[in-house]
Design a protein around this motif. Sequence first.
Motif, PDB file in Angstrom:
ATOM      1  N   MET A 126    -103.384  34.959   5.915  1.00 17.44           N
ATOM      2  CA  MET A 126    -103.111  34.698   4.511  1.00 17.44           C
ATOM      3  C   MET A 126    -101.815  35.184   3.851  1.00 17.44           C
ATOM      4  N   ASN A 127    -100.937  35.862   4.421  1.00 24.29           N
ATOM      5  CA  ASN A 127     -99.836  36.065   4.079  1.00 24.29           C
ATOM      6  C   ASN A 127     -98.926  34.798   4.302  1.00 24.29           C
ATOM      7  N   ASN A 128     -99.249  34.226   5.456  1.00 25.84           N
ATOM      8  CA  ASN A 128     -98.377  32.853   5.676  1.00 25.84           C
ATOM      9  C   ASN A 128     -98.964  31.612   4.739  1.00 25.84           C
ATOM     10  N   LEU A 129     -99.978  31.587   4.270  1.00 22.27           N
ATOM     11  CA  LEU A 129    -100.414  30.772   3.170  1.00 22.27           C
ATOM     12  C   LEU A 129     -99.831  30.870   2.029  1.00 22.27           C
ATOM     13  N   PHE A 130     -99.702  32.098   1.750  1.00 27.61           N
ATOM     14  CA  PHE A 130     -98.875  32.475   0.404  1.00 27.61           C
ATOM     15  C   PHE A 130     -97.531  32.003   0.611  1.00 27.61           C
ATOM     16  N   GLU A 131     -96.777  32.275   1.630  1.00 27.86           N
ATOM     17  CA  GLU A 131     -95.490  32.190   1.736  1.00 27.86           C
ATOM     18  C   GLU A 131     -95.366  30.239   1.892  1.00 27.86           C
ATOM     19  N   LYS A 132     -96.220  29.847   2.340  1.00 35.02           N
ATOM     20  CA  LYS A 132     -96.138  28.301   2.368  1.00 35.02           C
ATOM     21  C   LYS A 132     -96.235  27.796   1.000  1.00 35.02           C
ATOM     22  N   TRP A 133     -97.244  28.354   0.290  1.00 29.14           N
ATOM     23  CA  TRP A 133     -97.439  27.937  -1.184  1.00 29.14           C
ATOM     24  C   TRP A 133     -96.317  28.066  -1.776  1.00 29.14           C
ATOM     25  N   LYS A 134     -95.715  29.236  -1.785  1.00 34.83           N
ATOM     26  CA  LYS A 134     -94.336  29.512  -2.635  1.00 34.83           C
ATOM     27  C   LYS A 134     -93.276  28.470  -2.491  1.00 34.83           C
ATOM     28  N   THR A 135     -93.429  27.740  -1.284  1.00 33.70           N
ATOM     29  CA  THR A 135     -92.136  26.608  -0.957  1.00 33.70           C
ATOM     30  C   THR A 135     -92.533  25.543  -1.765  1.00 33.70           C
ATOM     31  N   LYS A 136     -93.702  25.343  -2.520  1.00 37.03           N
ATOM     32  CA  LYS A 136     -94.226  24.224  -2.774  1.00 37.03           C
ATOM     33  C   LYS A 136     -93.597  23.974  -4.459  1.00 37.03           C
ATOM     34  N   ILE A 137     -93.676  22.730  -4.658  1.00 32.90           N
ATOM     35  CA  ILE A 137     -93.167  22.402  -6.117  1.00 32.90           C
ATOM     36  C   ILE A 137     -94.404  21.471  -6.644  1.00 32.90           C
ATOM     37  N   PRO A 138     -95.199  22.238  -7.564  1.00 33.42           N
ATOM     38  CA  PRO A 138     -96.381  21.641  -8.121  1.00 33.42           C
ATOM     39  C   PRO A 138     -95.878  20.508  -9.080  1.00 33.42           C
ATOM     40  N   LYS A 139     -96.909  19.571  -9.227  1.00 34.95           N
ATOM     41  CA  LYS A 139     -96.614  18.487 -10.080  1.00 34.95           C
ATOM     42  C   LYS A 139     -97.587  18.693 -11.572  1.00 34.95           C
ATOM     43  N   TYR A 140     -97.092  17.788 -12.461  1.00 32.33           N
ATOM     44  CA  TYR A 140     -97.875  17.479 -13.636  1.00 32.33           C
ATOM     45  C   TYR A 140     -97.964  16.153 -13.996  1.00 32.33           C
ATOM     46  N   SER A 141     -98.844  15.605 -14.837  1.00 31.42           N
ATOM     47  CA  SER A 141     -99.180  14.289 -15.172  1.00 31.42           C
ATOM     48  C   SER A 141     -97.926  14.006 -16.175  1.00 31.42           C
ATOM     49  N   GLU A 142     -97.533  12.858 -16.067  1.00 29.02           N
ATOM     50  CA  GLU A 142     -96.302  12.390 -17.067  1.00 29.02           C
ATOM     51  C   GLU A 142     -96.631  12.290 -18.481  1.00 29.02           C
ATOM     52  N   VAL A 143     -97.905  12.176 -18.735  1.00 25.88           N
ATOM     53  CA  VAL A 143     -98.521  12.180 -20.118  1.00 25.88           C
ATOM     54  C   VAL A 143     -97.899  13.280 -20.772  1.00 25.88           C
ATOM     55  N   HIS A 144     -97.676  14.400 -20.008  1.00 25.71           N
ATOM     56  CA  HIS A 144     -97.213  15.524 -20.710  1.00 25.71           C
ATOM     57  C   HIS A 144     -95.755  15.901 -20.801  1.00 25.71           C
ATOM     58  N   LYS A 145     -95.116  14.796 -20.359  1.00 23.25           N
ATOM     59  CA  LYS A 145     -93.600  15.009 -20.566  1.00 23.25           C
ATOM     60  C   LYS A 145     -92.974  15.618 -21.729  1.00 23.25           C
ATOM     61  N   ASP A 146     -93.902  15.049 -22.832  1.00 23.92           N
ATOM     62  CA  ASP A 146     -93.083  15.337 -24.192  1.00 23.92           C
ATOM     63  C   ASP A 146     -93.639  16.847 -24.683  1.00 23.92           C
ATOM     64  N   LEU A 147     -94.784  17.421 -24.113  1.00 21.62           N
ATOM     65  CA  LEU A 147     -94.780  18.737 -24.155  1.00 21.62           C
ATOM     66  C   LEU A 147     -93.801  19.709 -23.600  1.00 21.62           C
ATOM     67  N   PHE A 148     -93.406  19.341 -22.364  1.00 21.36           N
ATOM     68  CA  PHE A 148     -92.195  19.979 -21.755  1.00 21.36           C
ATOM     69  C   PHE A 148     -91.070  19.911 -22.400  1.00 21.36           C
ATOM     70  N   ALA A 149     -90.750  18.877 -22.913  1.00 22.78           N
ATOM     71  CA  ALA A 149     -89.542  18.476 -23.782  1.00 22.78           C
ATOM     72  C   ALA A 149     -89.560  19.275 -25.217  1.00 22.78           C
ATOM     73  N   SER A 150     -90.716  19.321 -25.638  1.00 25.96           N
ATOM     74  CA  SER A 150     -90.450  20.089 -27.254  1.00 25.96           C
ATOM     75  C   SER A 150     -90.655  21.519 -26.963  1.00 25.96           C
ATOM     76  N   LEU A 151     -91.541  22.093 -25.947  1.00 27.41           N
ATOM     77  CA  LEU A 151     -91.840  23.289 -25.683  1.00 27.41           C
ATOM     78  C   LEU A 151     -90.874  24.252 -24.958  1.00 27.41           C
ATOM     79  N   SER A 152     -90.428  23.646 -24.068  1.00 26.07           N
ATOM     80  CA  SER A 152     -89.560  24.360 -23.040  1.00 26.07           C
ATOM     81  C   SER A 152     -87.973  23.737 -22.949  1.00 26.07           C
ATOM     82  N   GLN A 153     -87.343  24.426 -22.073  1.00 25.93           N
ATOM     83  CA  GLN A 153     -86.047  24.066 -21.838  1.00 25.93           C
ATOM     84  C   GLN A 153     -85.759  23.761 -20.377  1.00 25.93           C
TER      85      GLN A 153
END
Length: 172
Positions: A1-28
Motif C-alpha cells: 500500500m505504501n508503494n501505491l501511495f508513493e505512486k499516487w503522489k507523483t500524479k497530477i490530477p485534472k479538472y474540467s476546463e469548465v471550472h477554469k474561471d473558478l481557479f482564476a477567480s478564487l486562487s493564484q
Amino acid sequence: MNNLFEKWKTKIPKYSEVHKDLFASLSQKFGAEGEKKINLGKHFSTNYELYTYAFFLGLYNDEYSPIPDNEKKTDFSHHIQHWGSKSSAIRKDFTNLQENMFIALIAKTDINLIDLEKGELDEDQAIKLILKTMESYTNGGLILIKEKLEENPNYFLQPTSFLNLILEENVA
C-alpha cells in the motif's frame, strides 16, 4: 500500500476546463500569500489549495461527479507530492493532508486490495481508479462552489464562507 501511495503522489490530477474561471477567480497560479493574496482578491494561495478544498467539499457532500467524456480536462502542472510540501511562516507542510486524502480515496474507490496484493490488479490500473475518484469528488465540489456563486455572487465575501460551506449538512 505504501508503494501505491508513493505512486499516487507523483500524479497530477485534472479538472474540467469548465471550472477554469473558478481557479482564476478564487486562487493564484504559482502562489500568493498574505498581503499579495489579499491584494489580488484571492481566497486560496495556490490552485492546489482550491483543488484540495473542492475535493473535501465533494467528498463530505457525497458529490461524486465524474468529468463527462466530452469535456476537456486540464491541470495546473503540480504533482500531488509537492502540494504544500514546504513550510512557511504562516503554515506547516501538507504531508498529513496528502495522507488523509489518500486514505479517503482508498476507502471510496472500488479497488479489490487482495487482488492488488496478489498481483491480479496492476498498480497502474489501481492508480487510474484512484485518480478518477479524486477527480470526480473534486468536480462535485467545484460544481457546488459554482452553484453557490450563481445563487449569491457575494457569498464568498464573508470571512467564514468556505468553512460554512463545508460544514453545511447538504449543500446541494
